[in-house]
Design a protein around this motif. Structure first.
Motif, PDB file in Angstrom:
ATOM      1  N   LEU A 164       0.832  -1.203   0.000  1.00 43.68           N
ATOM      2  CA  LEU A 164       0.000   0.000   0.000  1.00 43.68           C
ATOM      3  C   LEU A 164       0.868   1.256   0.000  1.00 43.68           C
ATOM      4  N   SER A 165       2.085   1.121  -0.490  1.00 46.13           N
ATOM      5  CA  SER A 165       3.034   2.236  -0.439  1.00 46.13           C
ATOM      6  C   SER A 165       2.606   3.413  -1.316  1.00 46.13           C
ATOM      7  N   ALA A 166       1.753   3.167  -2.298  1.00 51.09           N
ATOM      8  CA  ALA A 166       1.329   4.246  -3.200  1.00 51.09           C
ATOM      9  C   ALA A 166       0.176   5.066  -2.634  1.00 51.09           C
ATOM     10  N   VAL A 167      -0.403   4.602  -1.516  1.00 48.57           N
ATOM     11  CA  VAL A 167      -1.595   5.267  -0.974  1.00 48.57           C
ATOM     12  C   VAL A 167      -1.231   6.640  -0.404  1.00 48.57           C
ATOM     13  N   THR A 168      -1.996   7.646  -0.790  1.00 49.63           N
ATOM     14  CA  THR A 168      -1.813   8.994  -0.257  1.00 49.63           C
ATOM     15  C   THR A 168      -2.204   9.017   1.214  1.00 49.63           C
ATOM     16  N   ARG A 169      -1.306   9.529   2.054  1.00 49.02           N
ATOM     17  CA  ARG A 169      -1.552   9.536   3.495  1.00 49.02           C
ATOM     18  C   ARG A 169      -1.751  10.959   4.000  1.00 49.02           C
ATOM     19  N   PRO A 170      -2.921  11.280   4.515  1.00 48.63           N
ATOM     20  CA  PRO A 170      -3.143  12.611   5.068  1.00 48.63           C
ATOM     21  C   PRO A 170      -2.674  12.757   6.510  1.00 48.63           C
ATOM     22  N   VAL A 231     -14.106  13.570   1.090  1.00 50.81           N
ATOM     23  CA  VAL A 231     -14.768  12.770   0.060  1.00 50.81           C
ATOM     24  C   VAL A 231     -13.786  12.147  -0.930  1.00 50.81           C
ATOM     25  N   GLY A 232     -12.607  12.729  -1.066  1.00 49.80           N
ATOM     26  CA  GLY A 232     -11.667  12.229  -2.052  1.00 49.80           C
ATOM     27  C   GLY A 232     -11.158  10.821  -1.806  1.00 49.80           C
ATOM     28  N   PHE A 233     -11.348  10.311  -0.570  1.00 47.54           N
ATOM     29  CA  PHE A 233     -10.805   9.003  -0.191  1.00 47.54           C
ATOM     30  C   PHE A 233     -11.831   7.871  -0.284  1.00 47.54           C
ATOM     31  N   MET A 234     -13.025   8.124  -0.786  1.00 50.05           N
ATOM     32  CA  MET A 234     -14.120   7.157  -0.627  1.00 50.05           C
ATOM     33  C   MET A 234     -13.856   5.791  -1.249  1.00 50.05           C
ATOM     34  N   TRP A 235     -13.231   5.751  -2.423  1.00 58.91           N
ATOM     35  CA  TRP A 235     -13.040   4.469  -3.097  1.00 58.91           C
ATOM     36  C   TRP A 235     -11.572   4.072  -3.003  1.00 58.91           C
ATOM     37  N   LYS A 236     -11.314   2.788  -2.675  1.00 53.01           N
ATOM     38  CA  LYS A 236      -9.951   2.301  -2.516  1.00 53.01           C
ATOM     39  C   LYS A 236      -9.655   1.190  -3.521  1.00 53.01           C
ATOM     40  N   THR A 240      -2.983   1.854  -6.176  1.00 52.49           N
ATOM     41  CA  THR A 240      -3.184   3.232  -6.619  1.00 52.49           C
ATOM     42  C   THR A 240      -2.998   4.168  -5.423  1.00 52.49           C
ATOM     43  N   SER A 241      -3.141   5.463  -5.677  1.00 47.09           N
ATOM     44  CA  SER A 241      -3.051   6.451  -4.599  1.00 47.09           C
ATOM     45  C   SER A 241      -4.261   6.410  -3.677  1.00 47.09           C
ATOM     46  N   CYS A 242      -5.354   5.790  -4.149  1.00 47.54           N
ATOM     47  CA  CYS A 242      -6.602   5.688  -3.373  1.00 47.54           C
ATOM     48  C   CYS A 242      -7.181   7.059  -3.024  1.00 47.54           C
ATOM     49  N   ILE A 243      -6.911   8.037  -3.834  1.00 50.36           N
ATOM     50  CA  ILE A 243      -7.531   9.354  -3.693  1.00 50.36           C
ATOM     51  C   ILE A 243      -7.870   9.865  -5.095  1.00 50.36           C
ATOM     52  N   HIS A 244      -9.031  10.508  -5.223  1.00 54.36           N
ATOM     53  CA  HIS A 244      -9.503  11.082  -6.490  1.00 54.36           C
ATOM     54  C   HIS A 244      -9.731  10.012  -7.560  1.00 54.36           C
ATOM     55  N   LEU A 245     -10.038   8.785  -7.155  1.00 54.21           N
ATOM     56  CA  LEU A 245     -10.231   7.737  -8.156  1.00 54.21           C
ATOM     57  C   LEU A 245     -11.526   7.982  -8.933  1.00 54.21           C
ATOM     58  N   GLN A 246     -11.593   7.416 -10.125  1.00 52.62           N
ATOM     59  CA  GLN A 246     -12.758   7.639 -10.987  1.00 52.62           C
ATOM     60  C   GLN A 246     -14.054   7.244 -10.296  1.00 52.62           C
ATOM     61  N   LYS A 247     -14.032   6.140  -9.577  1.00 45.44           N
ATOM     62  CA  LYS A 247     -15.272   5.698  -8.934  1.00 45.44           C
ATOM     63  C   LYS A 247     -15.672   6.622  -7.779  1.00 45.44           C
TER      64      LYS A 247
END
Length: 560
Positions: A164-170, A231-236, A240-247
């Protein structure tokens, strides 16, 4: 149910959204449709100004906080604001309300739904839809831990060996948190923000249905504006970065389509504390996603301009602002219940300038929150400070504080969009270090709560900073609400006449024009104006001549 809703559901879930799911969704919509008032204002205008506040902001022995606030609002705010943004007022376990235990109830210590209804008689309402996560102490999560039927996939379990290294972390906190289920097995669940905030699994259609019912319930309870939190984190999707995904964007479009179906006139507002390019992507094509996005770059850019006494970067950024259509606008603010986000500066200012601003603020008493980067380094992501103290040095006089504060808010009120004012700002609040020590987290510095008698006494104390801020800012807000040139759709141009003097021009379709001038410096500035007018702020005529702007002075010149 309109065809757009069906199309979006097919795009997100393909064949996994079954006939049974469709039947449940249709039944839910039809259940709430007659409960939702249809006499909603169909669009925004210059009179729309939002007050941001906690439900338990004001206390008194005579009543619960929401009832106290209803009284306080009538006395102090009714003539100033059109909307009230009530930060999450549901039962909660942490994060000052954003770890929701029950989406459908009002926190009993704050009041009841009847108190919300009473407030709705005085003001239009904005609710938080905390759609990404909920409390680890909620009934839904307990049902999951107890392995009750229907809740098996409500939350997102992940093998801890997954890359999960690509996941954006807030946050500088673990992404996965272990929990033990009823049968003794252990699962590692996705926790973007904290181990008390468990991310919902929107890959499960039943989760979507449950959250749509929450949204419809809020519309039935009077929400005219709906804020989609984090809201940007809703779909994982691992990898991927798991933020701003198309879904994620498709889910927001779905919320928009359902809202347009049952409550036209409601504004969907996305909260994505991210760089500007990503933030504005949530406006979609101008008709299908958010009606408004939070203007996250504005607060730190105004601070940057004031601290450097140079408007160049602020003007260059604002000159590039563009909306995809007249069905969208900006949700503008300077201060909020959170800190001042720094990610929205990235891509606008060089990193060394951002770090310099952070260090300046830190030296004057601000606190800083950090995030971990994928390469193992860390970066500041948020400055915690009241906007009053962020603008001025600790040894500034109250006159200096007030002048900078009013200038910053005049910029806010002059920008196109709907402006929002945080309660600590209209109260003229300073940093609450006692709150930080008592509660143990940095954001408490800007979340002071008040006893009604005490704060009213301070507001009534002629000459006090609170008194001066409340009356001066309230007057400026009312002036703004009374002038059609500040309609969010009015034409907007912005220029730096000099590095210290900024000019904003607003023009209506009928040619009515206002020229706003801002001296963002501690020295007098001489400039020339090329037409006569009347300054709304000083209530003085402006001749065709050279003007001298005092340090930190603002003029709103209505052209004649």
């Amino acid at each position: 149910m309109n065809g757009n809703i069906n199309t979006l559901l097919r795009e997100v879930y393909a064949g996994r959204f079954t006939d049974t799911h469709y039947e449940k969704l249709t039944a839910c919509i039809e259940k709430y449709r007659p409960l939702i008032t249809q006499n909603r204002k169909q669009k925004w205008d210059e009179s729309d100004v939002v007050l941001i506040i906690y439900a338990d902001q004001f206390h008194h022995e005579k009543a619960k906080p929401l009832a106290v606030f209803n009284d306080f609002y009538y006395k102090w705010f009714k003539s100033v604001f059109s909307h009230v943004h009530l930060l999450p007022f549901y039962p909660w376990s942490s994060d000052d309300g954003f770890s929701v235990m029950d989406y459908h109830r009002v926190a009993p210590e704050s009041g009841e739904w009847s108190d919300i209804a009473e407030l709705n008689k005085q003001a239009r309402l904005m609710f938080d839809f905390v759609c990404n996560h909920m409390s680890a102490k909620s009934e839904w999560f307990n049902n999951y831990l107890q392995q009750k039927p229907g809740f098996e996939n409500f939350f997102l379990a992940m093998d801890p060996s997954t890359d999960l290294s690509a996941v954006t972390r807030p946050r500088a906190l673990p992404l996965l948190t272990p929990f033990t289920l009823h049968d003794g097995s252990q699962r590692h669940l996705w926790t973007t923000f904290s181990d008390d905030q468990i991310d919902l699994n929107y890959n499960e259609p039943d989760v979507l249905l449950a959250m749509i019912e929450v949204l419809l319930h809020y519309l039935a309870q009077g929400a005219d504006y709906v804020r989609l939190d984090a809201v940007g984190f809703m779909w994982k999707t691992p990898g991927t970065s798991c933020i701003h995904l198309q879904k994620t964007h498709q889910l927001i479009k779905l919320f928009r389509a359902i809202t347009d179906e049952v409550a036209p006139g409601t504004a969907i507002i996305t909260e994505t504390n991210v760089p500007h390019k990503d933030n504005i992507s949530y406006l979609g094509n101008g008709r299908d996603e958010a009606h408004m996005v939070y203007q996250f770059s504005l607060p730190p850019l105004v601070l940057h301009a004031v601290h450097r006494q140079d408007v160049t970067a602020l003007c260059q950024w604002a000159q590039g602002l563009a909306l995809p259509g007249r069905d969208t606008t900006w949700f503008n603010f300077l201060a909020s219940h959170d800190g001042i986000g720094l990610n929205p500066l990235r891509g606008i200012l060089p990193e060394e300038e951002i770090l310099h601003l952070v260090e300046q603020l830190r030296q004057e008493g601000a606190l800083v929150n950090w995030k971990n980067n994928p390469d193992g380094t860390r970066s500041p992501y948020e400055v915690n400070v009241t906007y009053m103290d962020a603008l001025s040095a600790r040894d500034s006089t109250d006159d200096e504080r007030l002048a900078r504060f009013l200038l910053a808010h005049a910029i806010l009120l002059s920008f196109p969009g709907v402006p929002a004012i945080y309660i600590q700002s209209i109260m003229g609040s300073r940093n609450d270090y006692d709150g930080v020590e008592r509660l143990g987290y940095n954001r408490a510095i800007n979340r002071q709560k008040y006893h009604q008698d005490d704060i009213e006494s301070q507001l009534q104390a002629s000459g006090s900073l609170r008194h001066r801020v409340y009356h001066a800012l309230s007057r400026m807000i009312v002036l703004r609400r009374q002038s059609s040139v500040f309609h969010p759709d009015s034409a907007f141009t912005i220029n730096s006449l000099t590095p210290q003097v900024m000019q904003i021009t607003r023009t209506t379709k009928n040619g009515e024009t206002l020229e706003a001038l801002f001296n963002i410096s501690n020295a007098e500035q001489k400039i020339k104006v090329h037409s006569t007018g009347f300054d709304l702020i000083s209530e003085c005529p402006v001749p065709h001549a050279e003007l001298t702007l005092r340090p930190w002075q603002v003029m709103w010149i209505k052209k004649q």
